[in-house]
Design an enzyme around this catalytic site. Structure first.
Site, mmCIF file in Angstrom:
data_model
loop_
_atom_site.group_PDB
_atom_site.id
_atom_site.type_symbol
_atom_site.label_atom_id
_atom_site.label_comp_id
_atom_site.label_asym_id
_atom_site.label_seq_id
_atom_site.Cartn_x
_atom_site.Cartn_y
_atom_site.Cartn_z
ATOM 1 N N GLU A 15 0.839 -1.212 0.000
ATOM 2 C CA GLU A 15 0.000 0.000 0.000
ATOM 3 C C GLU A 15 0.861 1.243 0.000
ATOM 4 O O GLU A 15 0.602 2.190 -0.741
ATOM 5 C CB GLU A 15 -0.878 0.003 1.250
ATOM 6 C CG GLU A 15 -1.847 -1.127 1.263
ATOM 7 C CD GLU A 15 -2.482 -1.217 2.612
ATOM 8 O OE1 GLU A 15 -3.695 -1.111 2.671
ATOM 9 O OE2 GLU A 15 -1.740 -1.357 3.607
ATOM 10 N N GLY A 81 -9.164 -9.845 7.423
ATOM 11 C CA GLY A 81 -9.934 -11.051 7.156
ATOM 12 C C GLY A 81 -11.412 -10.769 7.449
ATOM 13 O O GLY A 81 -11.739 -10.180 8.476
ATOM 14 N N MET A 195 -4.697 -6.918 12.736
ATOM 15 C CA MET A 195 -3.700 -7.050 13.803
ATOM 16 C C MET A 195 -3.211 -5.725 14.392
ATOM 17 O O MET A 195 -2.272 -5.730 15.185
ATOM 18 C CB MET A 195 -2.508 -7.887 13.287
ATOM 19 C CG MET A 195 -2.921 -9.276 12.830
ATOM 20 S SD MET A 195 -1.572 -10.273 12.194
ATOM 21 C CE MET A 195 -0.586 -10.550 13.656
ATOM 22 N N GLU A 196 -3.820 -4.613 14.013
ATOM 23 C CA GLU A 196 -3.299 -3.318 14.496
ATOM 24 C C GLU A 196 -4.361 -2.321 14.960
ATOM 25 O O GLU A 196 -4.104 -1.497 15.857
ATOM 26 C CB GLU A 196 -2.482 -2.618 13.375
ATOM 27 C CG GLU A 196 -1.234 -3.344 12.919
ATOM 28 C CD GLU A 196 -1.509 -4.406 11.870
ATOM 29 O OE1 GLU A 196 -2.585 -4.345 11.214
ATOM 30 O OE2 GLU A 196 -0.678 -5.321 11.716
ATOM 31 N N ASP A 219 -9.184 -11.887 2.652
ATOM 32 C CA ASP A 219 -9.406 -13.316 2.888
ATOM 33 C C ASP A 219 -10.573 -13.448 3.860
ATOM 34 O O ASP A 219 -11.054 -12.447 4.391
ATOM 35 C CB ASP A 219 -8.130 -13.968 3.487
ATOM 36 C CG ASP A 219 -7.681 -13.268 4.770
ATOM 37 O OD1 ASP A 219 -6.809 -12.397 4.680
ATOM 38 O OD2 ASP A 219 -8.252 -13.532 5.847
HETATM 39 N N1 ADE Z 1 -5.154 -9.353 7.945
HETATM 40 C C1 ADE Z 1 -5.614 -9.832 6.774
HETATM 41 N N2 ADE Z 1 -6.175 -11.037 6.932
HETATM 42 C C2 ADE Z 1 -6.061 -11.327 8.250
HETATM 43 C C3 ADE Z 1 -6.430 -12.443 9.030
HETATM 44 N N3 ADE Z 1 -7.010 -13.506 8.464
HETATM 45 N N4 ADE Z 1 -6.148 -12.418 10.364
HETATM 46 C C4 ADE Z 1 -5.543 -11.346 10.924
HETATM 47 N N5 ADE Z 1 -5.161 -10.276 10.221
HETATM 48 C C5 ADE Z 1 -5.426 -10.259 8.902
#
Ligand code: ADE
Length: 252
Positions: A15, A81, A195-196, A219
């Site tokens: 990005e 996700g 995650m952030e 995903d």
């Molecule tokens: N970022 C993108 N996909 C993720 C996932 N499956 N788990 C945690 N962070 C993500």
């Protein structure tokens, strides 16, 4: 003293790589192993930086960014996700609130509550998020030219949608259907997991920095997440982010 600079924090290299060529009068400053790129983007003073992966890295980045560059607001972009029903690969999730799904100081404090704050959910800034929502809708209606319909269709993306609501964060990449189902069961209103974001939200609450966070769904946080994620990052995420950031700046 606050400046007229907007901070744009990207979770992933792909990005930042898509944004950097648009930066004019670029200056680079290194602090604590992070590279901060300041300059003008589409006529706006901005500072760009990678968050790093995980809550601690992101929190450190935002704290440094705020004290060095004094931005008036922060826009966080990345991928996530999908958890909520109907939140599909290629959709965009705009966080209206964020929670750390791995925060658990029970029985001393309720599960998910950040001790001594009385809060588990941290809100995003309403006005900035409304602007990002309008910019995202525009981009989803008119996808960036580098993403042809045929290319998007390869990822099963036909009619990408914007979802707004809760995003959850933790120091774990969710890549099994069991883990994803457990999160959906525990937090049924969670739209997406990453995650952030919730760490960024907590720092921004502490220092009074308005922020918005958007995540493109890469995903479904299930057994195929590890296959879908890298391909989506390389081929789609950068173009999406660039288009939404440009449309957001045009509205500020
Ligand atoms: N970022 C993108 N996909 C993720 C996932 N499956 N788990 C945690 N962070 C993500």
């Amino acid at each position: 003293m606050q400046t007229s600079t907007l901070a744009i924090v990207s979770a992933m290299h792909e990005e930042l790589r898509a944004l950097l060529p648009q930066l004019q009068d670029a200056r680079r400053v290194s602090r604590a192993g992070r590279e901060f790129h300041s300059g003008q983007m589409y006529g706006h003073p901005v500072v760009l930086v990678l968050s790093g992966v995980g809550k601690v890295s992101a929190a450190t980045t935002v704290a440094l960014l705020a004290s060095e560059f004094k931005p008036y607001a922060l826009l966080f972009t990345g991928v996530a996700g999908g958890l909520g029903a109907g939140v599909c690969v290629g959709d965009v999730v705009l966080a209206r609130e964020l929670l750390q799904h791995d925060m658990d100081a029970s029985p001393l404090f309720p599960r998910y509550e950040v001790p001594f704050t009385g809060r588990s959910r941290f809100p995003a800034d309403t006005a900035l998020s409304d602007t990002v929502a309008a910019a995202t809708t525009q981009c989803l209606d008119h996808p960036p030219s580098e993403l042809s319909a045929a290319h998007l269709a390869e990822f099963g993306i036909t009619q990408p949608r914007l979802h707004e609501g809760m995003v959850i964060s933790g120091d774990r990449f969710i890549a099994t259907s069991d883990d994803s189902a457990a999160l959906q069961y525990a937090l049924p209103d969670a739209l997406a997991v990453e995650m952030e974001g919730a760490a960024v939200a907590q720092v921004c609450a502490d220092i009074g920095l308005p922020f918005a966070l958007l995540r493109v769904i890469s995903d479904r946080a299930d057994d195929s997440a590890h296959i879908d994620f890298p391909r989506f990052m390389n081929e789609v995420a950068g173009a999406y982010t660039h288009a939404i950031v440009a449309a957001t700046l045009a509205r500020l």
